[in-house]
Motif scaffolding. Sequence first.
Motif, PDB file in Angstrom:
ATOM      1  N   SER A  11       0.844  -1.194   0.000  1.00  0.00           N
ATOM      2  CA  SER A  11       0.000   0.000   0.000  1.00  0.00           C
ATOM      3  C   SER A  11       0.882   1.247   0.000  1.00  0.00           C
ATOM      4  O   SER A  11       2.101   1.185   0.192  1.00  0.00           O
ATOM      5  CB  SER A  11      -0.904   0.005   1.231  1.00  0.00           C
ATOM      6  N   PHE A  12       0.266   2.410  -0.191  1.00  0.00           N
ATOM      7  CA  PHE A  12       1.044   3.644  -0.175  1.00  0.00           C
ATOM      8  C   PHE A  12       1.537   3.974   1.229  1.00  0.00           C
ATOM      9  O   PHE A  12       2.568   4.635   1.394  1.00  0.00           O
ATOM     10  CB  PHE A  12       0.232   4.793  -0.777  1.00  0.00           C
ATOM     11  N   HIS A  13       0.835   3.507   2.272  1.00  0.00           N
ATOM     12  CA  HIS A  13       1.366   3.654   3.626  1.00  0.00           C
ATOM     13  C   HIS A  13       2.633   2.823   3.797  1.00  0.00           C
ATOM     14  O   HIS A  13       3.578   3.245   4.483  1.00  0.00           O
ATOM     15  CB  HIS A  13       0.307   3.236   4.655  1.00  0.00           C
ATOM     16  N   ASP A  14       2.671   1.653   3.187  1.00  0.00           N
ATOM     17  CA  ASP A  14       3.870   0.820   3.221  1.00  0.00           C
ATOM     18  C   ASP A  14       5.015   1.521   2.478  1.00  0.00           C
ATOM     19  O   ASP A  14       6.171   1.508   2.917  1.00  0.00           O
ATOM     20  CB  ASP A  14       3.562  -0.537   2.586  1.00  0.00           C
ATOM     21  N   LEU A  15       4.689   2.139   1.359  1.00  0.00           N
ATOM     22  CA  LEU A  15       5.680   2.905   0.608  1.00  0.00           C
ATOM     23  C   LEU A  15       6.254   4.029   1.458  1.00  0.00           C
ATOM     24  O   LEU A  15       7.474   4.238   1.515  1.00  0.00           O
ATOM     25  CB  LEU A  15       5.034   3.468  -0.662  1.00  0.00           C
ATOM     26  N   ALA A  16       5.369   4.759   2.166  1.00  0.00           N
ATOM     27  CA  ALA A  16       5.826   5.859   3.017  1.00  0.00           C
ATOM     28  C   ALA A  16       6.739   5.341   4.127  1.00  0.00           C
ATOM     29  O   ALA A  16       7.765   5.955   4.444  1.00  0.00           O
ATOM     30  CB  ALA A  16       4.630   6.589   3.607  1.00  0.00           C
TER      31      ALA A  16
END
Length: 284
Positions: A11-16
């Motif tokens: 997810s984009f939270h994982d990316l962050a």
Amino acid sequence: MKIGIQGVKGSFHDLAASLYFHSEDYEIQPFGDFRSMAKSVSNKELDYAVMAIENTIAGSILPNYALMSEYDLEISGEVYCRIEMSFLVNHGVKIENINNVYSHPMALLQCADFLGQHPHIKLHEAEDTADSARMIKDNKMMDCAAIASHRAAEIFDLEVLEENIETNKENYTRFLILKGRMNGYDQIPEKASLSLVTNHEPGSLADTLMIFKNYRLNMTKIQSIPILGQPYMYSFNIDLVWDDYDNFQKAMNEIRQMSSSLRILGEYKRGNSPSQVETIPVLK
């Protein structure tokens, strides 16, 4: 170190998280919603949590400000991510084979121009972009696609049929790094986030802004938020940056004396600007 994210890996939270903690040894703890993640941070079950707070297209995520206040969370950092959407399929699937696409409703909206070129594809809303990718992989859905990050394609071994399909290429999300209170500071602060309630008098906000000017504090964000249970009363969420930390402290001392309420949500190091954003980090 255990890091909480909303959504699953990819997810984009994982990316962050991967951008901010790239030099650390950490374990990701996925959560299905922000509230349960905030509660876990407050209970010291996590070392940190990553929480989206604003997007250049969709604006601020106001419920997350409320969660920070409810669970007494502190901002210890920030990171900006460019949101790049990819059209993911199982290996061997062609665009003409696709009848359905799954993703978070905001992702579907942000890819409206691309999807409009394929009107035969039916849109399905899901809770998470990366979880949509996992679903089509696990269930071997050969007539379906997911809209998610390139990182999700790598994690779930999917083919990127099209990349950068988002309509607006200047799409960035700011993520906050949160921890429970009383854990101590681990960086030299360069930025702060405040929750301010001014006195209910003419010119109170203007007086506050003049203090910022006098102490050379640069305000990078201000937003009014309704105060629950007090109709037509508002608090102001404010972000400030500075060159001299002593000036910030002096300004806060003055504002405390003239405001109804001042809460410092966090003092932390300034995050990377959107022009410096790394889009596809190396997987951990």
